[in-house]
Structure formats: structure tokens, C-alpha cells
Design an enzyme around this catalytic site. Structure first.
Site, PDB file in Angstrom:
ATOM      1  N   CYS A 165      34.063  36.017  43.603  1.00  0.00           N
ATOM      2  CA  CYS A 165      34.098  36.681  44.906  1.00  0.00           C
ATOM      3  C   CYS A 165      32.801  36.419  45.669  1.00  0.00           C
ATOM      4  CB  CYS A 165      34.304  38.178  44.730  1.00  0.00           C
ATOM      5  SG  CYS A 165      34.427  39.069  46.296  1.00  0.00           S
ATOM      6  N   GLN A 222      42.646  42.303  37.156  1.00  0.00           N
ATOM      7  CA  GLN A 222      41.450  41.539  37.511  1.00  0.00           C
ATOM      8  C   GLN A 222      40.276  42.503  37.669  1.00  0.00           C
ATOM      9  OE1 GLN A 222      39.769  38.883  41.296  1.00  0.00           O
ATOM     10  NE2 GLN A 222      41.853  39.686  41.321  1.00  0.00           N
TER      11      GLN A 222
END
Length: 338
Positions: free
Chosen positions: A72, A41
């Protein structure tokens, strides 16, 4: 791309730290021998750096799948224009995805994102369309804004809208999946092609087995007694020692997991305190012997775990919201992790 048990993605890695071969970062992308598929990721804000990172992964055979994080919400990421802040800059997003896909070769590239920065700046439909146009293999949507952080309830209706908009690649749903039955409800309500789990697996690593059973049509679910949970906790801690290379670091890091594993069980405050203050694996194993080993799985315990609460505002680079098309590139942090 995905086996019957699902796809497990590593912790978020910054592309700059990867191309600069940061020692901590290189340790974080290690996989066990025979582990497959290997999934990395990435977080990045610069199209060129993202492209170099992806090329490095391909050239050095570091992974079998790349997931780009545009979801995020933490301040240290959004204040640099990364994570859930980045899709607001549509041209920048397109350049990053184009560079990633171009350098990925045969490796599938997927993305995860949120609905937007806040309710006045929703970005997910445009981002989904751009991802589809640029050759991304699948998109995952956490049905919260960055401002919501992990508070309130995920609005699954956004997942349904994304599924209606993005029709040529799989759409995965994320948000408030605490048990396999939640996943089944999400699929039924939104029509999404699969689910992504984050906080739901905290203290519940068997959730993935439950999900596999559910998607295969089985009603079988894990309901471990407290003694079985204790055994899993010990295995988790031992594995953490191997990953971090330090027993002391592993014991300290594992303390936050204790409450998640024990949620719903009747365990006295003193015993909980002992479990979160041990100094070694052997001591942790000894203290778990004092748990009521036969205590059955508690009812109604598949509820929120981990981070919660909303933010008063999302930290962004100065002027970030002035023009969604300016394509500005922020300075990327060189620190790995998210």
C-alpha cells in the site's frame, strides 16, 4: 489454496483494529455462508500485534488464508512505516513474517509488495528472499515503487527478476492487467506463476471469468452490450446495500463505479449525471432504462481505470531511511481499511 476461479481477498484490515475487535473491522471481515476460500488481508507494523491478529484468525476460524500487505502506497500508511515503506526495514519485515507464519498453523500466509520506496530504495529482492526463508506460501509483486503510486507504466522486468531470485515458492505479478490478454503477456514475459488484479476489475467484474478462460486455454472473452452492463451494475449496487446495511450509503459509494462501468460506451453527460446523483436503488434502476440497451461492447476499452499519477515524494516516519537494519517499530493506526 486457490480454486479454478481464483482467490478473492478482502479489503485491507489493520491488525490493531482486528485484535481490539473494532466494530467496523469485524463487519469488514464477514463472509457469505459457504464462501470458500475465505481470505483476509492484513496490514501491520508491529510483529507482536500481527502475530496476535493471525492467532485470532486461526483460533476463531475467521479465514482460510492470510495475505499481508506490504504494497500500500497511501500516505496514511507509509507515514507510519507500513505498507510499501516497511520492507526497507529488513529485520522488522523478517520478525513480522516469522510471527505471522508461526501463528498461522496450517493456514497459508502470502505477501504482496512493491518494488520499493523509490528507484533509489528498491526492496523487493531482499523482501522476496526473506519471505521465502520465513515460510511464506507465495509472494506477489506490484511492479511499481511507492513513489510511482499508480502512475506511469509497471515495469514487468522486476517481476522476472523476482522470479529468478525466489525459486522455492510461487511468484505472482501485478500491475497494468486490464484484460485477460494482459495477464497472458505478463506470464509469458516474466515467467511468473500467476497474476494479481487490483484496479483492472473496476467496472469489469467479468475479468475474473476471462482470466479463468485464458489460463485454461480458452479464447472466449466477455463482451457485454450496454444493457448487460446495466444489469451487472444493478446487481452490484444491490449487493452493496446488503454489505453496508444502508441503501443511502450504498448508493453514494457506488457513484464512483458508474464511470468505470460505462468507460468506452457512448453515454450522454446528462444521463451520466443522473446515474451519479440518484438517491435509491429503484431510481438507479429506472435511470438505467434510458441507456441504449443494445449498444455493443466498445473496442479498445481495456485501458487504465481508477487511481493514477505519481507522488512527488513518499511520506515516511522521520529518519526511516537512516538504517535499514534497525528494526524500529512505528505506532500502528487503529483505523481499518487502506
Amino acid at each position: 489454496m486457490v480454486d479454478a476461479a481464483g482467490l478473492y481477498v478482502c479489503e485491507m484490515i489493520t491488525t490493531r483494529a482486528l485484535v481490539e475487535r473494532n466494530v467496523k473491522t469485524m463487519r469488514m471481515i464477514r463472509f457469505a455462508p459457504g464462501e470458500s476460500p475465505r481470505s483476509i488481508q492484513l496490514y501491520g507494523v508491529d510483529p507482536d500485534t500481527v502475530g496476535r491478529a493471525v492467532k485470532m484468525i486461526v483460533d476463531e476460524d475467521l479465514a482460510d488464508h492470510i495475505d499481508l500487505n506490504f504494497g500500500c502506497p497511501v500516505p496514511k500508511v507509509t507515514r507510519r512505516g507500513g505498507g510499501s515503506a516497511l520492507p526497507y526495514k529488513r529485520n522488522l519485515l523478517r520478525r513480522i513474517l516469522r510471527n505471522a507464519v508461526a501463528n498461522a498453523g496450517a493456514l497459508p500466509v502470502t505477501i504482496k509488495m512493491r518494488t520499493g520506496i523509490d528507484d533509489d530504495h528498491l526492496t523487493y529482492l531482499d523482501a522476496g528472499r526473506i519471505a521465502q526463508e520465513e515460510g511464506v506460501a507465495a509472494v506477489a509483486l506490484h511492479a511499481r515503487t511507492a513513489r510511482q503510486h499508480y502512475g506511469g507504466t509497471a515495469d514487468w522486468s522486476h517481476i522476472a527478476r523476482l522470479k529468478e531470485t525466489v525459486t522455492q515458492i510461487p511468484v505472482l505479478g501485478n500491475g497494468d492487467i486490464w484484460c485477460a490478454d494482459d495477464a497472458m503477456r505478463m506470464v509469458a514475459q516474466t515467467g511468473c506463476d500467476g497474476v494479481v488484479v487490483g484496479r483492472g476489475c473496476l467496472g469489469r467484474p467479468w475479468l475474473f471469468r476471462d482470466l479463468r478462460n485464458a489460463f485454461n486455454g480458452s479464447a472466449e472473452r466477455a463482451r457485454p452490450a450496454l444493457g448487460e452492463v446495466a444489469e451487472v451494475m444493478i446487481r452490484h449496487l444491490e449487493a452493496l446495500v446488503g454489505t453496508l446495511g444502508s441503501e443511502r450509503s450504498a448508493v453514494v459509494d457506488f457513484r464512483k463505479h458508474v464511470g468505470w462501468y460505462l468507460k468506452g460506451f457512448t453515454v450522454g453527460a446528462e444521463l451520466r449525471r443522473e446515474l451519479t446523483s440518484v438517491e435509491s436503488v429503484d431510481e438507479f434502476r429506472r435511470v438505467t432504462n434510458n441507456l441504449d440497451q443494445g449498444q455493443p461492447w466498445p473496442p479498445n476499452t481495456d485501458t487504465p481505470r481508477g487511481k493514477s499519477g505519481e507522488r512527488s515524494k513518499v511520506l515516511l516516519p522521520e529518519g526511516w531511511l537512516d538504517d535499514p537494519d534497525d528494526g524500529v517499530v512505528s505506532e500502528e493506526s487503529d483505523v481499518s481499511g487502506g
